[in-house]
Design a protein around this motif. Structure first.
Motif, PDB file in Angstrom:
ATOM      1  N   ALA A 176      28.938  43.163  37.386  1.00  0.00           N
ATOM      2  CA  ALA A 176      28.434  44.453  36.978  1.00  0.00           C
ATOM      3  C   ALA A 176      29.312  45.751  37.335  1.00  0.00           C
ATOM      4  O   ALA A 176      29.513  46.735  36.639  1.00  0.00           O
ATOM      5  N   GLY A 177      29.834  45.717  38.623  1.00  0.00           N
ATOM      6  CA  GLY A 177      30.792  46.660  39.062  1.00  0.00           C
ATOM      7  C   GLY A 177      31.687  46.699  38.071  1.00  0.00           C
ATOM      8  O   GLY A 177      32.249  48.045  37.739  1.00  0.00           O
ATOM      9  N   ALA A 178      32.349  45.816  37.480  1.00  0.00           N
ATOM     10  CA  ALA A 178      33.416  45.903  36.661  1.00  0.00           C
ATOM     11  C   ALA A 178      33.279  46.551  35.420  1.00  0.00           C
ATOM     12  O   ALA A 178      33.664  47.279  34.662  1.00  0.00           O
ATOM     13  N   ALA A 179      31.945  46.040  34.894  1.00  0.00           N
ATOM     14  CA  ALA A 179      31.512  46.795  33.761  1.00  0.00           C
ATOM     15  C   ALA A 179      31.122  48.258  33.799  1.00  0.00           C
ATOM     16  O   ALA A 179      31.447  49.055  32.857  1.00  0.00           O
ATOM     17  N   PHE A 180      30.733  48.732  35.118  1.00  0.00           N
ATOM     18  CA  PHE A 180      30.349  49.949  35.335  1.00  0.00           C
ATOM     19  C   PHE A 180      31.672  51.053  35.437  1.00  0.00           C
ATOM     20  O   PHE A 180      31.774  52.032  34.756  1.00  0.00           O
ATOM     21  N   GLY A 185      35.315  54.451  32.518  1.00  0.00           N
ATOM     22  CA  GLY A 185      36.749  55.296  32.228  1.00  0.00           C
ATOM     23  C   GLY A 185      37.452  55.158  33.475  1.00  0.00           C
ATOM     24  O   GLY A 185      38.357  55.972  33.642  1.00  0.00           O
ATOM     25  N   ILE A 186      36.991  54.229  34.544  1.00  0.00           N
ATOM     26  CA  ILE A 186      37.874  54.179  35.752  1.00  0.00           C
ATOM     27  C   ILE A 186      38.667  52.696  35.832  1.00  0.00           C
ATOM     28  O   ILE A 186      37.988  51.851  35.467  1.00  0.00           O
ATOM     29  N   THR A 187      39.715  53.035  36.465  1.00  0.00           N
ATOM     30  CA  THR A 187      40.697  51.829  36.259  1.00  0.00           C
ATOM     31  C   THR A 187      40.052  50.920  37.489  1.00  0.00           C
ATOM     32  O   THR A 187      39.439  51.503  38.426  1.00  0.00           O
ATOM     33  N   GLY A 188      40.197  49.602  37.289  1.00  0.00           N
ATOM     34  CA  GLY A 188      39.923  48.660  38.436  1.00  0.00           C
ATOM     35  C   GLY A 188      40.998  48.373  39.466  1.00  0.00           C
ATOM     36  O   GLY A 188      40.702  47.301  40.031  1.00  0.00           O
ATOM     37  N   TYR A 231      40.185  43.380  34.469  1.00  0.00           N
ATOM     38  CA  TYR A 231      40.678  44.599  34.718  1.00  0.00           C
ATOM     39  C   TYR A 231      41.820  45.200  33.785  1.00  0.00           C
ATOM     40  O   TYR A 231      42.088  46.126  33.347  1.00  0.00           O
ATOM     41  N   GLN A 232      43.068  44.103  33.854  1.00  0.00           N
ATOM     42  CA  GLN A 232      44.365  44.357  33.303  1.00  0.00           C
ATOM     43  C   GLN A 232      43.925  44.467  31.842  1.00  0.00           C
ATOM     44  O   GLN A 232      44.816  45.109  31.262  1.00  0.00           O
ATOM     45  N   ALA A 233      43.076  43.913  31.443  1.00  0.00           N
ATOM     46  CA  ALA A 233      42.913  43.860  29.814  1.00  0.00           C
ATOM     47  C   ALA A 233      42.270  45.273  29.470  1.00  0.00           C
ATOM     48  O   ALA A 233      42.200  45.391  28.263  1.00  0.00           O
ATOM     49  N   SER A 234      41.845  46.025  30.507  1.00  0.00           N
ATOM     50  CA  SER A 234      41.088  46.967  30.143  1.00  0.00           C
ATOM     51  C   SER A 234      42.010  48.331  29.710  1.00  0.00           C
ATOM     52  O   SER A 234      42.808  48.188  30.235  1.00  0.00           O
TER      53      SER A 234
END
Length: 457
Positions: A176-180, A185-188, A231-234
């Motif tokens: 869920a955190g990754a989705a948020f 629009g914030i990097t992981g 994250y890297q695919a975002s």
């Protein structure tokens, strides 16, 4: 015959101990102190707002509360509140790392994990109770060793069931955190960096990394492996953090270090040759804590030379002067900080305190108005309630002084004192007025709490 009851009693105690331990795990310890600071709370609001909106929640209803603990930790304990240890900010490299932590905790909130925590505890307790019944039956039948074995196996199974439940919740919050973060629009990158920081800490503490079975959380490397690809695919992966936000974060991190660390530690990390704003900020608090007000003021004045109207630097200067016994000198700085933050409640509380500390009756009316505005905006402010009680007492309004004192004790969970002061306030206030009704409410709630406490004893 005498040994058998003792064995059963021992097993009962063991079972009860496990049940109680599960109950305690469901209820995070809230005995730690809450740190209140206007600038830090403003920063946390700024950092969390886009994530809260991405989670489908309203920033007005979600709070990030700072806990006075220098270790790395964050948790939720019911409602829409994220509790974060001050050490999480102090040990983070940047704001983006802390945003990753906030995003994860919001995942617990949106997943209803605190409400559902009882499900895991209930399942585990059921296993424990069943093994208890079977174990006692075996002992009663003469198979003492078998009974003890059933009990031990039941306890292990119960704990394993509960830990598996919590690991599932943690994995869900990670996702869920990754989705948020993605939606905001914030990097992981910061989130991954923080998980790696935790993994390194676990290695240093020799925490086993080969089996997640006995853990409340998945292995850190497992979490990193799952999240890294996502994250890297975002499209946000290489998106830089807001430079202004990161600069503000450095300020607040240094401020917290100056406040929470030993002065000698602060001065080693931020030596006097370092003339940056964060370093001066940290040293100002270190010198102030060390009872060197002139050196603390020198740092505060240097900060104000670069930013003359910064409300938090003004607050710092006013605080140093006030706590050095110069309330009259503190008033101009605190008044401007109060005005520039539009009566921010914590700054208002400090300003009201300074007005009272002058011991000039001409300042009491202003102090009363400032403090009433403070508690109207932020009712959860024991210090402001205390100061309001003081100014009412100085003005001779004892019933309202008692009411303000009752409010303070009510917030601090001191039910007996809240009840006593609320009852005294009611005796001097006109029945049916808003203040009288408020005193009545506090008295009723406090009396109920006192009765509960007596029953426990």
């Amino acid at each position: 015959m005498a040994s058998r009851p003792r064995s059963i009693a021992g097993m009962l105690r063991a079972a009860v101990a496990l049940i109680l331990s599960l109950t305690l795990l469901v209820q995070p310890a809230m005995a730690q102190s809450i740190l209140r600071d206007a600038e830090t709370e403003a920063l946390l609001d700024e950092m969390s707002a886009p994530l809260i909106r991405a989670a489908g929640l309203d920033p007005k209803n979600v709070k990030v509360v700072l806990v006075g603990d220098n270790s790395i930790n964050a948790f939720v304990a019911g409602g829409q509140i994220v509790y974060m240890n001050s050490g999480t900010i102090m040990q983070a490299d940047n704001a983006n790392e802390v945003q990753g932590v906030i995003a994860h905790e919001l995942g617990h909130i949106t997943g209803g994990h605190i409400v559902r925590f009882s499900e895991g505890a209930k399942a585990a307790t059921g296993i424990t109770l069943l093994s208890l019944v079977l174990g006692i039956a075996a002992v009663a039948a003469g198979a003492g060793d078998a009974g003890m074995g059933i009990m031990a196996a039941g306890q292990q199974a119960a704990l394993g069931k509960f830990l598996a439940f919590t690991r599932t919740q943690e994995s869900s919050a990670d996702a869920a955190g990754a989705a948020f973060l993605e939606k905001a629009g914030i990097t992981g990158k910061g989130s991954l960096a923080f998980f790696k920081r935790i993994e390194n800490l676990e290695y240093r503490l020799a925490i086993p990394q080969d089996d997640s079975y006995g853990r409340t959380h998945p292995l850190s490397r497992e979490r990193i492996s799952v999240l890294e690809h996502q994250y890297q695919a975002s499209a946000n992966w290489d998106k830089p953090s807001d430079p202004a936000l990161e600069e503000h974060f450095k300020r607040v991190r240094a401020k917290l270090k100056g406040f929470a660390s030993e002065p000698a530690t602060t001065l080693r990390e931020f030596p006097e040759r370092d003339k940056t704003e964060p370093a001066r900020y940290a040293r100002a608090y270190a010198w102030h804590k060390s009872a060197y007000p002139d050196k603390a003021l020198e740092e505060a004045n240097a900060l104000l030379a670069k930013a003359p109207h910064d409300p938090y630097y003004l607050e710092l200067k006013g605080q140093i002067l006030l706590e050095s016994g110069k309330p009259n000198d503190a008033l101009p700085s605190l008044r401007e900080a109060f005005e520039r933050t539009r009566a921010q409640p914590l700054i208002a509380g400090l300003f009201g305190h300074a007005l009272i500390a002058t011991e000039n009756p001409a300042n009491f009316a202003e102090a009363r108005n400032v403090l009433k505005a403070a508690v109207a905006k932020d009712n959860d402010n024991p210090f402001a309630w205390y100061q309001l009680g003081v100014v009412y007492e100085r003005e001779g309004d004892l019933p309202r002084a008692m009411l303000a004192t009752a409010e303070r004790y009510n917030l601090q969970g001191q039910s007996q004192l809240a009840l006593a002061n609320a009852r005294q306030a009611m005796q001097g206030l006109k029945e049916g007025t808003p203040d009288w009704l408020r005193a009545q409410d506090i008295a009723m709630v406090s009396e109920a709490d006192v009765r509960k406490d007596r029953k426990k004893k």
